[in-house]
Design an enzyme around this catalytic site. Sequence first.
Site, mmCIF file in Angstrom:
data_model
loop_
_atom_site.group_PDB
_atom_site.id
_atom_site.type_symbol
_atom_site.label_atom_id
_atom_site.label_comp_id
_atom_site.label_asym_id
_atom_site.label_seq_id
_atom_site.Cartn_x
_atom_site.Cartn_y
_atom_site.Cartn_z
ATOM 1 N N ARG A 15 0.852 -1.205 0.000
ATOM 2 C CA ARG A 15 0.000 0.000 0.000
ATOM 3 C C ARG A 15 0.886 1.252 0.000
ATOM 4 N NH1 ARG A 15 -0.505 4.691 2.496
ATOM 5 N NH2 ARG A 15 -0.241 3.742 4.543
ATOM 6 N N ASP A 16 1.587 1.488 1.080
ATOM 7 C CA ASP A 16 2.365 2.731 1.207
ATOM 8 C C ASP A 16 3.519 2.757 0.213
ATOM 9 O OD1 ASP A 16 3.081 5.189 2.150
ATOM 10 O OD2 ASP A 16 3.470 4.565 4.201
ATOM 11 N N HIS A 207 8.713 6.783 9.132
ATOM 12 C CA HIS A 207 9.411 6.867 7.840
ATOM 13 C C HIS A 207 10.885 7.143 8.127
ATOM 14 C CE1 HIS A 207 6.444 7.042 4.364
ATOM 15 N NE2 HIS A 207 5.675 6.823 5.415
ATOM 16 N N CYS A 238 8.468 10.076 0.475
ATOM 17 C CA CYS A 238 7.899 11.300 1.013
ATOM 18 C C CYS A 238 7.785 12.250 -0.168
ATOM 19 C CB CYS A 238 8.834 11.852 2.084
ATOM 20 S SG CYS A 238 8.323 13.436 2.707
HETATM 21 MG MG MG Z 1 3.505 6.378 5.017
#
Ligand code: MG
Length: 309
Positions: A15-16, A207, A238
């Site tokens: 997902r991320d 992160h 990011c």
């Molecule tokens: Mg994330």
Amino acid sequence: MQLPQRVLLKEVGTRDGFQMEKQWIPTKHKIEICNLLSDCGFQEMQFIAFVHPKAVPNMADAEEVLQNIRRNPHTNYSALIPNRKGFERAYANGIRQVEMTMSATDSHNISNLNCTTQQSLKRVEECLALGLDMKLAVGIAVAFGCPFEGRPPFERIKWIVDSLVGMGIREIGLADTSGVGDPRQVYEYACRLREAYPEVHYYFHPHNTHGTAIANVIAILQAGITTIDTSVAGLGGCPYAPGASGNVATEDLVQVLEAMGIDTGIDIDKLIAAANRTEEVVGHSDSATLRAGKLDQIVEGGPHYQCNL
Ligand code: MG
């Protein structure tokens, strides 16, 4: 050190990680990676997001992925959603556990979700008002630092948590979305939130933008938060720091925790195989394990290094 015996890792790479990929990842490869990860022993996998395909093209095939993965009966499969529409889509597809995301700051919330934090809180209420049989967690993005507004004051995070608890939410994520939190801050915010609401199940989403993710995890474990989001092969990123590292690599965290005698329940060899395959599929990785190998090989005198201090 105050450390737990066991840590629950939630794998979020498909997902991320995949949502950050510019290139389209073929559906069959997404399914393959999900299946490899399902075999590793995760109790939790957030494997897809129900978001607008224009906003996140690589999540456009969420339904197809969901219908075709091989499910491990010991794994809970959840999805990320931004709003009521995503919530209803997830429910219609048989998902019974979702995470809604919102940001600690208005600037980030507007940039990411096109509404204020207060409006996102309203969206949570809207979802709850549907009365569906769905477990709803809420993740607070940029809780430790925002690319637009800097560090949100603790009172701001507390206000969001107060609001969520008031609605009946009992699962709340603290996300260091930009990877700018430091261990002391993470520890202090976590301690104060746990003290305010011991009944809440908090989780941490680190992160590694500035290389602080594992240090922050160790800090938050000592504050008593023991559910951590991680990403295979260190995928993710990011959007406000191009070239930045992603989430903390699952295999890196598994190795360091296991070395400390903390049980993760993960099969490291299967996980490394999954990380290698993930790297092949997306063409990159950010993983100390994939670069340097297994930690115990070094302890047990595997390769002999010429160590120049
Ligand atoms: Mg994330």
